[in-house]
Design a protein around this motif. Sequence first.
Motif, PDB file in Angstrom:
ATOM      1  N   MET A 163      21.292  34.792  44.162  1.00 18.48           N
ATOM      2  CA  MET A 163      22.554  35.073  44.835  1.00 18.48           C
ATOM      3  C   MET A 163      23.625  35.369  43.782  1.00 18.48           C
ATOM      4  SD  MET A 163      24.824  32.710  47.419  1.00 18.48           S
ATOM      5  CE  MET A 163      23.522  32.703  48.627  1.00 18.48           C
ATOM      6  N   THR A 164      24.479  36.367  44.052  1.00 16.33           N
ATOM      7  CA  THR A 164      25.533  36.726  43.120  1.00 16.33           C
ATOM      8  C   THR A 164      26.547  35.592  43.001  1.00 16.33           C
ATOM      9  OG1 THR A 164      25.282  39.039  43.723  1.00 16.33           O
ATOM     10  CG2 THR A 164      27.325  38.415  42.632  1.00 16.33           C
ATOM     11  N   THR A 165      26.858  35.194  41.752  1.00 19.65           N
ATOM     12  CA  THR A 165      27.844  34.136  41.521  1.00 19.65           C
ATOM     13  C   THR A 165      29.053  34.644  40.768  1.00 19.65           C
ATOM     14  OG1 THR A 165      26.716  33.495  39.479  1.00 19.65           O
ATOM     15  CG2 THR A 165      26.098  32.338  41.521  1.00 19.65           C
ATOM     16  N   PHE A 166      28.972  35.870  40.217  1.00 17.79           N
ATOM     17  CA  PHE A 166      30.098  36.438  39.483  1.00 17.79           C
ATOM     18  C   PHE A 166      30.353  37.845  39.993  1.00 17.79           C
ATOM     19  CE2 PHE A 166      31.983  38.916  36.080  1.00 17.79           C
ATOM     20  CZ  PHE A 166      33.013  38.095  35.663  1.00 17.79           C
ATOM     21  N   VAL A 167      31.572  38.085  40.444  1.00 17.70           N
ATOM     22  CA  VAL A 167      31.983  39.398  40.921  1.00 17.70           C
ATOM     23  C   VAL A 167      33.301  39.732  40.237  1.00 17.70           C
ATOM     24  CG1 VAL A 167      32.711  40.746  42.914  1.00 17.70           C
ATOM     25  CG2 VAL A 167      30.833  39.122  43.146  1.00 17.70           C
ATOM     26  N   ASP A 168      33.379  40.892  39.586  1.00 20.41           N
ATOM     27  CA  ASP A 168      34.607  41.249  38.879  1.00 20.41           C
ATOM     28  C   ASP A 168      35.259  42.519  39.419  1.00 20.41           C
ATOM     29  OD1 ASP A 168      32.752  43.043  38.040  1.00 20.41           O
ATOM     30  OD2 ASP A 168      33.229  42.897  35.909  1.00 20.41           O
ATOM     31  N   ARG A 169      34.770  43.027  40.565  1.00 19.38           N
ATOM     32  CA  ARG A 169      35.413  44.183  41.198  1.00 19.38           C
ATOM     33  C   ARG A 169      35.138  44.154  42.695  1.00 19.38           C
ATOM     34  NH1 ARG A 169      35.298  49.575  42.731  1.00 19.38           N
ATOM     35  NH2 ARG A 169      36.943  50.874  41.805  1.00 19.38           N
ATOM     36  N   VAL A 170      36.198  44.189  43.481  1.00 18.40           N
ATOM     37  CA  VAL A 170      36.050  44.178  44.930  1.00 18.40           C
ATOM     38  C   VAL A 170      37.088  45.107  45.546  1.00 18.40           C
ATOM     39  CG1 VAL A 170      35.171  41.811  45.059  1.00 18.40           C
ATOM     40  CG2 VAL A 170      37.624  42.217  45.233  1.00 18.40           C
ATOM     41  N   GLU A 171      36.778  45.582  46.739  1.00 19.97           N
ATOM     42  CA  GLU A 171      37.751  46.330  47.540  1.00 19.97           C
ATOM     43  C   GLU A 171      38.242  45.402  48.639  1.00 19.97           C
ATOM     44  OE1 GLU A 171      37.963  50.299  50.378  1.00 19.97           O
ATOM     45  OE2 GLU A 171      36.509  50.209  48.739  1.00 19.97           O
ATOM     46  N   LEU A 172      39.550  45.255  48.707  1.00 23.05           N
ATOM     47  CA  LEU A 172      40.150  44.276  49.619  1.00 23.05           C
ATOM     48  C   LEU A 172      41.033  44.996  50.635  1.00 23.05           C
ATOM     49  CD1 LEU A 172      40.263  41.181  49.958  1.00 23.05           C
ATOM     50  CD2 LEU A 172      42.309  41.183  48.544  1.00 23.05           C
ATOM     51  N   HIS A 173      40.888  44.595  51.893  1.00 24.91           N
ATOM     52  CA  HIS A 173      41.690  45.157  52.976  1.00 24.91           C
ATOM     53  C   HIS A 173      42.635  44.059  53.474  1.00 24.91           C
ATOM     54  CE1 HIS A 173      38.627  48.333  53.002  1.00 24.91           C
ATOM     55  NE2 HIS A 173      37.739  47.347  52.998  1.00 24.91           N
ATOM     56  N   VAL A 174      43.919  44.235  53.218  1.00 25.98           N
ATOM     57  CA  VAL A 174      44.890  43.204  53.570  1.00 25.98           C
ATOM     58  C   VAL A 174      45.840  43.743  54.637  1.00 25.98           C
ATOM     59  CG1 VAL A 174      44.774  41.998  51.371  1.00 25.98           C
ATOM     60  CG2 VAL A 174      46.366  43.891  51.634  1.00 25.98           C
TER      61      VAL A 174
END
Length: 478
Positions: free
Chosen positions: A1-12
């Motif tokens: 399972m992924t435990t480190f993420v350094d780029r995401v697309e966020l919808h706020v």
Amino acid sequence: MTTFVDRVELHVAAGSGGHGCASVHREKFKPLGGPDGGNGGRGGDVFLTVDQSVTTLLEYHHSPHRKATNGKPGEGGFRAGKEGQDLVLTVPDGTVVLDKAGNVLADLVGHGTSYVAAQGGRGGLGNAALASARRKAPGFALLGEPGDLQDIVLELKTVADVALVGYPSAGKSSLISVLSAAKPKIADYPFTTLVPNLGVVTAGATVYTMADVPGLIPGASQGKGLGLEFLRHVERCSVLVHVLDTATLESDRDPVSDLDVIEEELKQYGGLGRRPRIVVLNKIDVPDGKDLAEMVRPELEARGYQVFEVSAVAHLGLKELSFALADLVGKARAAKPKEEATRVVIRPKAVDDAGFTVTREDDGLFRVRGEKPERWVRQTDFNNDEAVGYLADRLNRLGVEEKLMKAGARSGDGVAIGPEDNAVVFDWEPSVMAGAEMLGRRGEDHRLEGVRPAAQRRRDREAERDEFDREYDGFEPF
């Protein structure tokens, strides 16, 4: 399972403002006690705030849609609606906020640094706040504004003093594990390190952070291997350490050629040319590695590099390396400009700035753009004639009608207020300043009772088209 993420697309999504209330006070012997509708509450904002305890963007990878709460509508008896609750999203130190086009919106560095990602909508005014000497009992209230909707990209750039760079299996993870308390995964195969690891190193009175970046290979700056994905973690580091493997089993590699390859990738990535560098010849505990290190050291020193022979396994040469890095880090910190207090810049509006523009488009439509006109349109209840009349009065007082006349608009021309994808279009009828004397019953405006010329022409054209269609089909109209 992924435990480190350094780029995401966020919808706020920020919260929408609550609607104002149209209410009239009533009690015994006072059937019409005046307007008492309260204002709607403001919608909640969405904040991005740096928290030192957060190290990854994993939380937003799994749930990228976030929304603040809406404001509550106003009520009678002068009761204002409750404001929406702000939504605070914590992000790691070094997070960069970008829009979908890649433009940088904010660079969040330092604990507590905050950025408003989406702003909540204003609450609508109740009819008590809209009452005036000319309009004593408004039969309408303003609507709450919708909150901002933003699609943003979060990128994490590790904030560290020293970055360890080199080929896979060069011993970077072993080195950071013995210099600090970090416990990265260590194995005898390439690309063991899949995420950056951070460690804290103490050398005398100097304490600095060290980052172990996943291994680089030729073409990393163009996306090969894991290099392009993690090279940005090197950008904020003050010192670069080339970890070179002196005991590699690959016949076509040696420390000098490895150094040239990594330097070329750093050059292609850009922005790292002036960072101080140290070369570490690792694995000297291996006999062949010791011999090779002694052979290439003079050439590296001739290039101007400070060279250290170390062994992470046998703990050889680590003290000298840690103090040399502490010295470079201290110099880099001293060379940084001192942070100044944020200056408050006041930009007064020009005297001739009306705050809106009127342009005529190719199809003859007149478009009005401006903060106030667009906000007023969003807050208008078009099912209430009196509210529409109030909007017309406000636009007239702002000078919209005067500018429309100067732009060549005539009675019945189409006017759009707002952007192309979300505009309100109506047929323009010039009017004079309207007061309470122009109003009829509550909730009505007699200026809107007549059929507008453009609307009537449109209906006539539709009727002629329908009649033509019936004749073409061979049917006589009834």
